[in-house]
Design an enzyme around this catalytic site. Structure first.
Site, mmCIF file in Angstrom:
data_model
loop_
_atom_site.group_PDB
_atom_site.id
_atom_site.type_symbol
_atom_site.label_atom_id
_atom_site.label_comp_id
_atom_site.label_asym_id
_atom_site.label_seq_id
_atom_site.Cartn_x
_atom_site.Cartn_y
_atom_site.Cartn_z
ATOM 1 N N LYS A 11 0.226 -11.257 -0.382
ATOM 2 C CA LYS A 11 0.258 -11.302 -1.849
ATOM 3 C C LYS A 11 1.052 -12.518 -2.353
ATOM 4 C CE LYS A 11 -0.305 -6.290 -2.504
ATOM 5 N NZ LYS A 11 0.218 -5.094 -3.236
ATOM 6 N N TYR A 51 -9.030 -3.750 -7.303
ATOM 7 C CA TYR A 51 -8.162 -2.583 -7.494
ATOM 8 C C TYR A 51 -8.774 -1.545 -8.453
ATOM 9 C CZ TYR A 51 -4.135 -4.452 -4.911
ATOM 10 O OH TYR A 51 -3.281 -4.904 -3.929
ATOM 11 N N PHE A 59 0.381 1.380 -13.869
ATOM 12 C CA PHE A 59 0.822 0.078 -13.379
ATOM 13 C C PHE A 59 -0.332 -0.916 -13.202
ATOM 14 C CE2 PHE A 59 0.260 2.926 -9.695
ATOM 15 C CZ PHE A 59 -0.664 2.204 -8.936
ATOM 16 N N ARG A 87 -1.356 -0.745 8.684
ATOM 17 C CA ARG A 87 -0.538 0.026 7.733
ATOM 18 C C ARG A 87 0.853 0.278 8.316
ATOM 19 N NH1 ARG A 87 -2.435 0.728 2.393
ATOM 20 N NH2 ARG A 87 -0.726 2.221 2.339
ATOM 21 N N THR A 93 4.649 1.586 0.682
ATOM 22 C CA THR A 93 4.345 0.816 -0.542
ATOM 23 C C THR A 93 5.618 0.338 -1.238
ATOM 24 O OG1 THR A 93 2.402 2.247 -0.803
ATOM 25 C CG2 THR A 93 3.066 0.925 -2.716
ATOM 26 N N ARG A 104 7.006 -5.080 4.774
ATOM 27 C CA ARG A 104 7.511 -4.848 3.422
ATOM 28 C C ARG A 104 9.035 -4.734 3.413
ATOM 29 N NH1 ARG A 104 2.475 -1.015 1.449
ATOM 30 N NH2 ARG A 104 1.402 -2.585 0.194
ATOM 31 N N ASN A 114 5.073 -6.505 -3.391
ATOM 32 C CA ASN A 114 5.372 -5.890 -2.090
ATOM 33 C C ASN A 114 4.669 -6.568 -0.902
ATOM 34 O OD1 ASN A 114 2.848 -4.904 -2.568
ATOM 35 N ND2 ASN A 114 3.380 -2.745 -2.403
ATOM 36 N N HIS A 117 -1.193 -6.350 1.211
ATOM 37 C CA HIS A 117 -2.144 -5.260 1.014
ATOM 38 C C HIS A 117 -2.812 -4.982 2.352
ATOM 39 C CE1 HIS A 117 -5.539 -2.871 -0.403
ATOM 40 N NE2 HIS A 117 -6.255 -3.576 0.475
ATOM 41 N N GLU A 128 -13.729 -3.519 1.194
ATOM 42 C CA GLU A 128 -12.802 -4.620 0.896
ATOM 43 C C GLU A 128 -13.139 -5.876 1.701
ATOM 44 O OE1 GLU A 128 -8.874 -2.965 1.403
ATOM 45 O OE2 GLU A 128 -9.105 -1.667 -0.354
HETATM 46 P P1 GDP Z 1 -0.666 0.410 -0.960
HETATM 47 O O1 GDP Z 1 -1.967 0.888 -0.388
HETATM 48 O O2 GDP Z 1 0.514 0.736 -0.088
HETATM 49 O O3 GDP Z 1 -0.705 -1.056 -1.320
HETATM 50 O O4 GDP Z 1 -0.397 1.215 -2.311
HETATM 51 P P2 GDP Z 1 -1.406 1.777 -3.438
HETATM 52 O O5 GDP Z 1 -2.836 1.628 -3.001
HETATM 53 O O6 GDP Z 1 -0.930 3.127 -3.816
HETATM 54 O O7 GDP Z 1 -1.130 0.823 -4.683
HETATM 55 C C1 GDP Z 1 -1.679 -0.478 -4.742
HETATM 56 C C2 GDP Z 1 -0.614 -1.426 -5.197
HETATM 57 O O8 GDP Z 1 -0.242 -1.117 -6.535
HETATM 58 C C3 GDP Z 1 0.713 -1.362 -4.406
HETATM 59 O O9 GDP Z 1 0.714 -2.123 -3.241
HETATM 60 C C4 GDP Z 1 1.696 -1.900 -5.422
HETATM 61 O O10 GDP Z 1 1.646 -3.332 -5.460
HETATM 62 C C5 GDP Z 1 1.139 -1.369 -6.735
HETATM 63 N N1 GDP Z 1 1.808 -0.105 -7.089
HETATM 64 C C6 GDP Z 1 1.626 1.110 -6.528
HETATM 65 N N2 GDP Z 1 2.400 2.050 -7.096
HETATM 66 C C7 GDP Z 1 3.084 1.399 -8.075
HETATM 67 C C8 GDP Z 1 4.043 1.829 -9.034
HETATM 68 O O11 GDP Z 1 4.421 3.003 -9.113
HETATM 69 N N3 GDP Z 1 4.524 0.872 -9.873
HETATM 70 C C9 GDP Z 1 4.124 -0.430 -9.797
HETATM 71 N N4 GDP Z 1 4.638 -1.324 -10.659
HETATM 72 N N5 GDP Z 1 3.226 -0.875 -8.897
HETATM 73 C C10 GDP Z 1 2.703 0.030 -8.046
HETATM 74 MG MG MG Z 2 -3.838 1.094 -1.270
#
Ligand code: GDP
Ligand code: MG
Length: 142
Positions: A11, A51, A59, A87, A93, A104, A114, A117, A128
């Site tokens: 990212k 996304y 968010f 992962r 996350t 991370r 973070n 992805h 994807e």
């Molecule tokens: P990942 O699969 O671990 O990347 O997590 P998710 O698929 O749940 O979310 C996608 C992305 O959205 C995450 O990597 C974060 O960059 C962002 N994100 C997820 N949860 C939050 C949150 O509660 N707040 C904010 N600001 N960003 C979030």
């Molecule tokens: Mg995800």
């Protein structure tokens, strides 16, 4: 174990920190092979489409704005159990909850910035990978 492909994105925060090499090195040391790789600046439309599953989340706007804030490095990783393995290497996350030694924990600064992805399941990995790469751009190494 199944040979799989997964999509990884380094990212904008990690690219800005010059951590691209360190992160790719972790994939390679863990036995995952980079079979496609490119640096791109995502348009708003491309980031929103990627996304889409999060479009109703509070968010979402911040996430799209962050992902378009600078270039990203998109890769296809191939290997045994690549989706889960990636992962594990990434960590949770929220970097505050990520295990020590994960990408991370070491490179992310917040839950939105973070560092990486990674696809979370075979179906999302397939979608994807195809979202960013044509078949000709993927170079299996056998
Ligand atoms: P990942 O699969 O671990 O990347 O997590 P998710 O698929 O749940 O979310 C996608 C992305 O959205 C995450 O990597 C974060 O960059 C962002 N994100 C997820 N949860 C939050 C949150 O509660 N707040 C904010 N600001 N960003 C979030
Ligand atoms: Mg995800």
């Amino acid at each position: 174990m199944a040979q799989e492909r997964t999509l990884s994105i380094i990212k904008p925060d990690a690219v800005a920190k010059n951590a691209v090499g360190d992160i790719i090195s972790r994939f390679e040391k863990a036995g995952l092979q980079v079979v496609a790789c490119k640096m791109v600046s995502l348009s708003q439309e491309k980031a929103e489409g990627f996304y889409a599953e999060h479009s109703e989340r509070p968010f979402f706007k911040d996430l799209v704005s962050f992902m378009t804030s600078g270039p990203v490095v998109v890769q296809v990783l191939e290997g045994d159990n690549a989706i889960a393995r990636n992962r594990e290497l990434m960590g949770a996350t929220d970097p505050k909850k990520a295990e020590a030694g994960t990408i991370r924990a070491d490179f992310a600064s917040s839950i939105d910035a973070n560092a990486v992805h990674g696809s979370d399941a075979p179906e999302s990995a397939q979608r994807e990978v195809a979202y960013f790469f044509s078949d000709e751009e993927i170079c299996p190494r056998g």
